[in-house]
Write a protein that holds these residues in place. Structure first.
Motif, PDB file in Angstrom:
ATOM      1  N   PRO A 117       0.610  -1.130   0.106  1.00 49.52           N
ATOM      2  CA  PRO A 117      -0.071  -0.199   0.084  1.00 49.52           C
ATOM      3  C   PRO A 117       0.835   1.350  -0.019  1.00 49.52           C
ATOM      4  O   PRO A 117       0.343   2.404  -0.434  1.00 49.52           O
ATOM      5  N   SER A 118       2.141   1.206   0.463  1.00 56.02           N
ATOM      6  CA  SER A 118       2.944   2.390   0.489  1.00 56.02           C
ATOM      7  C   SER A 118       3.370   2.893  -0.867  1.00 56.02           C
ATOM      8  O   SER A 118       3.896   3.810  -1.153  1.00 56.02           O
ATOM      9  N   LEU A 119       3.158   1.717  -1.968  1.00 56.92           N
ATOM     10  CA  LEU A 119       3.675   2.405  -3.428  1.00 56.92           C
ATOM     11  C   LEU A 119       2.741   3.067  -3.981  1.00 56.92           C
ATOM     12  O   LEU A 119       1.689   3.182  -3.608  1.00 56.92           O
ATOM     13  N   ASP A 120       3.324   3.742  -5.065  1.00 56.82           N
ATOM     14  CA  ASP A 120       2.275   4.354  -5.684  1.00 56.82           C
ATOM     15  C   ASP A 120       1.672   3.652  -7.058  1.00 56.82           C
ATOM     16  O   ASP A 120       2.313   2.426  -7.258  1.00 56.82           O
ATOM     17  N   GLN A 121       0.734   4.077  -7.767  1.00 52.59           N
ATOM     18  CA  GLN A 121       0.072   3.131  -8.736  1.00 52.59           C
ATOM     19  C   GLN A 121       1.195   3.001 -10.060  1.00 52.59           C
ATOM     20  O   GLN A 121       1.251   1.690 -10.636  1.00 52.59           O
ATOM     21  N   ARG A 122       1.934   3.875 -10.284  1.00 51.74           N
ATOM     22  CA  ARG A 122       2.986   3.743 -11.224  1.00 51.74           C
ATOM     23  C   ARG A 122       3.914   2.472 -10.961  1.00 51.74           C
ATOM     24  O   ARG A 122       4.405   1.523 -11.763  1.00 51.74           O
ATOM     25  N   ASP A 123       4.610   2.529  -9.489  1.00 50.47           N
ATOM     26  CA  ASP A 123       5.195   1.434  -9.241  1.00 50.47           C
ATOM     27  C   ASP A 123       4.542   0.159  -9.406  1.00 50.47           C
ATOM     28  O   ASP A 123       5.311  -0.929  -9.851  1.00 50.47           O
ATOM     29  N   ILE A 124       3.245   0.052  -9.015  1.00 51.72           N
ATOM     30  CA  ILE A 124       2.777  -1.031  -9.227  1.00 51.72           C
ATOM     31  C   ILE A 124       2.447  -1.672 -10.736  1.00 51.72           C
ATOM     32  O   ILE A 124       2.677  -3.060 -10.859  1.00 51.72           O
ATOM     33  N   ARG A 125       2.330  -0.797 -11.373  1.00 46.81           N
ATOM     34  CA  ARG A 125       2.143  -1.149 -12.798  1.00 46.81           C
ATOM     35  C   ARG A 125       3.578  -1.556 -13.831  1.00 46.81           C
ATOM     36  O   ARG A 125       3.554  -2.562 -14.190  1.00 46.81           O
ATOM     37  N   THR A 126       4.528  -0.759 -12.890  1.00 47.26           N
ATOM     38  CA  THR A 126       6.039  -1.424 -13.588  1.00 47.26           C
ATOM     39  C   THR A 126       6.052  -2.852 -13.091  1.00 47.26           C
ATOM     40  O   THR A 126       6.734  -3.624 -13.748  1.00 47.26           O
ATOM     41  N   MET A 127       5.893  -3.151 -11.696  1.00 45.72           N
ATOM     42  CA  MET A 127       6.170  -4.442 -11.036  1.00 45.72           C
ATOM     43  C   MET A 127       5.431  -5.606 -12.027  1.00 45.72           C
ATOM     44  O   MET A 127       5.891  -6.644 -12.287  1.00 45.72           O
ATOM     45  N   LEU A 128       4.046  -5.170 -12.519  1.00 46.29           N
ATOM     46  CA  LEU A 128       3.290  -6.063 -13.190  1.00 46.29           C
ATOM     47  C   LEU A 128       3.850  -6.238 -14.716  1.00 46.29           C
ATOM     48  O   LEU A 128       3.928  -7.325 -14.959  1.00 46.29           O
ATOM     49  N   ALA A 129       4.185  -5.121 -15.033  1.00 50.45           N
ATOM     50  CA  ALA A 129       4.989  -4.945 -16.535  1.00 50.45           C
ATOM     51  C   ALA A 129       5.940  -6.129 -16.488  1.00 50.45           C
ATOM     52  O   ALA A 129       6.348  -6.728 -17.591  1.00 50.45           O
ATOM     53  N   LYS A 130       6.966  -5.837 -15.486  1.00 51.89           N
ATOM     54  CA  LYS A 130       8.013  -6.699 -15.642  1.00 51.89           C
ATOM     55  C   LYS A 130       7.950  -8.306 -15.137  1.00 51.89           C
ATOM     56  O   LYS A 130       8.787  -8.905 -15.640  1.00 51.89           O
ATOM     57  N   CYS A 131       6.486  -8.567 -14.755  1.00 48.49           N
ATOM     58  CA  CYS A 131       6.091 -10.056 -14.897  1.00 48.49           C
ATOM     59  C   CYS A 131       5.680 -10.524 -16.177  1.00 48.49           C
ATOM     60  O   CYS A 131       5.173 -11.634 -16.178  1.00 48.49           O
ATOM     61  N   GLY A 132       5.563  -9.521 -17.116  1.00 46.02           N
ATOM     62  CA  GLY A 132       5.410 -10.044 -18.690  1.00 46.02           C
ATOM     63  C   GLY A 132       3.895  -9.686 -18.791  1.00 46.02           C
ATOM     64  O   GLY A 132       3.355 -10.484 -19.797  1.00 46.02           O
ATOM     65  N   LEU A 133       3.107  -9.018 -18.059  1.00 44.65           N
ATOM     66  CA  LEU A 133       1.684  -8.570 -18.410  1.00 44.65           C
ATOM     67  C   LEU A 133       1.710  -7.339 -19.064  1.00 44.65           C
ATOM     68  O   LEU A 133       2.487  -6.238 -18.972  1.00 44.65           O
ATOM     69  N   THR A 134       0.700  -7.338 -20.024  1.00 48.60           N
ATOM     70  CA  THR A 134       0.518  -6.058 -20.909  1.00 48.60           C
ATOM     71  C   THR A 134      -0.411  -5.029 -20.149  1.00 48.60           C
ATOM     72  O   THR A 134      -1.108  -5.457 -19.130  1.00 48.60           O
ATOM     73  N   THR A 135      -0.547  -3.579 -20.519  1.00 47.46           N
ATOM     74  CA  THR A 135      -1.363  -2.862 -20.210  1.00 47.46           C
ATOM     75  C   THR A 135      -2.584  -3.294 -19.864  1.00 47.46           C
ATOM     76  O   THR A 135      -3.293  -3.266 -18.883  1.00 47.46           O
ATOM     77  N   LYS A 136      -3.225  -4.094 -21.036  1.00 45.92           N
ATOM     78  CA  LYS A 136      -4.554  -4.423 -20.903  1.00 45.92           C
ATOM     79  C   LYS A 136      -4.698  -5.365 -19.795  1.00 45.92           C
ATOM     80  O   LYS A 136      -5.766  -5.339 -18.914  1.00 45.92           O
ATOM     81  N   HIS A 137      -4.068  -6.421 -19.617  1.00 44.71           N
ATOM     82  CA  HIS A 137      -3.860  -7.439 -18.518  1.00 44.71           C
ATOM     83  C   HIS A 137      -3.997  -6.721 -17.113  1.00 44.71           C
ATOM     84  O   HIS A 137      -4.635  -7.121 -16.309  1.00 44.71           O
ATOM     85  N   ILE A 138      -2.927  -5.773 -17.083  1.00 47.93           N
ATOM     86  CA  ILE A 138      -2.609  -4.960 -15.795  1.00 47.93           C
ATOM     87  C   ILE A 138      -4.061  -4.486 -15.296  1.00 47.93           C
ATOM     88  O   ILE A 138      -4.391  -4.132 -14.200  1.00 47.93           O
ATOM     89  N   GLU A 139      -4.700  -3.702 -16.208  1.00 49.86           N
ATOM     90  CA  GLU A 139      -6.045  -3.061 -16.123  1.00 49.86           C
ATOM     91  C   GLU A 139      -7.198  -3.981 -15.863  1.00 49.86           C
ATOM     92  O   GLU A 139      -8.452  -3.770 -15.433  1.00 49.86           O
ATOM     93  N   SER A 140      -7.230  -5.339 -16.022  1.00 49.68           N
ATOM     94  CA  SER A 140      -8.184  -6.274 -16.311  1.00 49.68           C
ATOM     95  C   SER A 140      -8.413  -6.959 -14.701  1.00 49.68           C
ATOM     96  O   SER A 140      -7.442  -6.913 -14.051  1.00 49.68           O
ATOM     97  N   LYS A 141      -9.755  -7.378 -14.414  1.00 52.47           N
ATOM     98  CA  LYS A 141      -9.739  -8.198 -13.128  1.00 52.47           C
ATOM     99  C   LYS A 141      -8.872  -9.653 -13.436  1.00 52.47           C
ATOM    100  O   LYS A 141      -8.879  -9.978 -14.528  1.00 52.47           O
ATOM    101  N   VAL A 142      -8.559 -10.022 -12.187  1.00 46.75           N
ATOM    102  CA  VAL A 142      -7.609 -11.192 -12.261  1.00 46.75           C
ATOM    103  C   VAL A 142      -8.363 -12.332 -12.609  1.00 46.75           C
ATOM    104  O   VAL A 142      -7.695 -13.044 -13.483  1.00 46.75           O
ATOM    105  N   MET A 143      -9.721 -12.556 -12.548  1.00 40.35           N
ATOM    106  CA  MET A 143     -10.496 -13.520 -12.762  1.00 40.35           C
ATOM    107  C   MET A 143     -10.824 -13.854 -14.385  1.00 40.35           C
ATOM    108  O   MET A 143     -10.927 -14.980 -14.729  1.00 40.35           O
ATOM    109  N   VAL A 144     -10.526 -12.736 -14.952  1.00 43.22           N
ATOM    110  CA  VAL A 144     -10.703 -13.055 -16.382  1.00 43.22           C
ATOM    111  C   VAL A 144      -9.249 -13.258 -17.104  1.00 43.22           C
ATOM    112  O   VAL A 144      -9.244 -13.868 -18.121  1.00 43.22           O
ATOM    113  N   LEU A 145      -8.298 -13.520 -16.273  1.00 48.28           N
ATOM    114  CA  LEU A 145      -7.087 -13.612 -17.103  1.00 48.28           C
ATOM    115  C   LEU A 145      -6.814 -15.020 -17.190  1.00 48.28           C
ATOM    116  O   LEU A 145      -7.339 -16.012 -16.425  1.00 48.28           O
TER     117      LEU A 145
END
Ligand SMILES: Nc1ncnc2c1ncn2[C@@H]1O[C@H](COP(=O)(O)OP(=O)(O)OP(=O)(O)O)[C@@H](O)[C@H]1O
Ligand SMILES: [Mg+2]
Length: 222
Positions: free
Chosen positions: A118-146
């Motif tokens: 919770p102490s990170l900002d949204q940009r950090d979270i997006r960067t962390m997810l992108a590093k794991c190989g997820l696209t912007t579309k995935h990152i903004e989707s609900k986990v359950m549809v992936l």
């Protein structure tokens, strides 16, 4: 034109970069069992004597249903043993990758990771997810549809950004594509902590584990 197509394809399939953060060093003993019999209502195993020491990397193998997941949950104290004991070491910072998550997850990937950091900002979270190989579309989707592989990347993202000294991974490669699998293998080789891994794929673990335990040696189902 050729060049443009290549660029587009690369953008669609970002390559993951996995790096597990490490916590302070744990005690020398991680888990030790004495006459541990695992199971739910009836025993799944003979008495198990198992010891995991700091910095060991161990793979557990064996056929479906023998009790690999049950053993891990018993070590972690999630399931009570039928009999016997588990002793946990000191200063353990455990990261646990579960084999299956059955509940539908209505969070977006951003929300899912943000609630753990919770102490990170949204940009950090997006960067962390992108590093794991997820696209912007995935990152903004609900986990359950992936897809299964994409959901595994979200879970790996949470796991690797939390400092740990022990990783307990229950079939982490099940849904991963070849790039993610190779990258996970590299990251686990490099990880400076203890690893207990359940996996059915020798080519994934045989380069970096110290021991392989076949659970048929203690299973009651053989
Ligand atoms: N919550 C539960 N209650 C009762 N029995 C269970 C429960 N969970 C698993 N079992 C049973 O315990 C046995 C061992 O299951 P476990 O999930 O530990 O196997 P596993 O070796 O991890 O198999 P797999 O390779 O398929 O993941 C199976 O026969 C399973 O049906
Ligand atoms: Mg299992």
């Amino acid at each position: 034109m050729d060049k443009m197509e290549i660029i587009e394809l690369e953008q669609e399939k970002p390559k993951p970069e996995f790096n597990f953060k490490t916590a302070r060093t744990s005690g020398r003993m991680i888990f030790e069992t004495n006459n541990l019999v695992i199971g739910y209502t009836s025993p799944l195993s003979k008495p198990i004597e198992f010891r995991l020491e700091r910095n060991q990397k161990i793979a557990i193998t064996g056929a479906n249903g023998l009790g690999k997941t049950t053993l891990i949950k018993s070590l972690l104290g999630i399931i009570k043993p039928i009999s016997g004991f588990v002793t946990k070491g000191e200063f353990l910072e455990v990261g646990y990758f579960e084999q299956e998550i059955k509940d539908a997850n209505h969070n977006t990937c951003i929300e899912e990771v943000w609630q753990d950091f919770p102490s990170l900002d949204q940009r950090d979270i997006r960067t962390m997810l992108a590093k794991c190989g997820l696209t912007t579309k995935h990152i903004e989707s609900k986990v359950m549809v992936l897809s299964g592989g994409e959901q595994a990347k979200v879970r790996l993202c949470k796991l690797m950004n939390k400092p740990t000294n022990v990783l307990i991974l229950d079939e982490p490669t099940n849904h991963l594509d070849i790039y993610a699998k190779d990258e996970l293998k590299r990251a686990l080789k490099e990880y400076k902590g203890t690893v207990l891994l359940i996996c059915h794929e020798p080519e994934f673990y045989e380069d970096f584990v110290d021991h392989i335990i076949d659970c048929k040696q203690w299973s009651n189902k053989i």
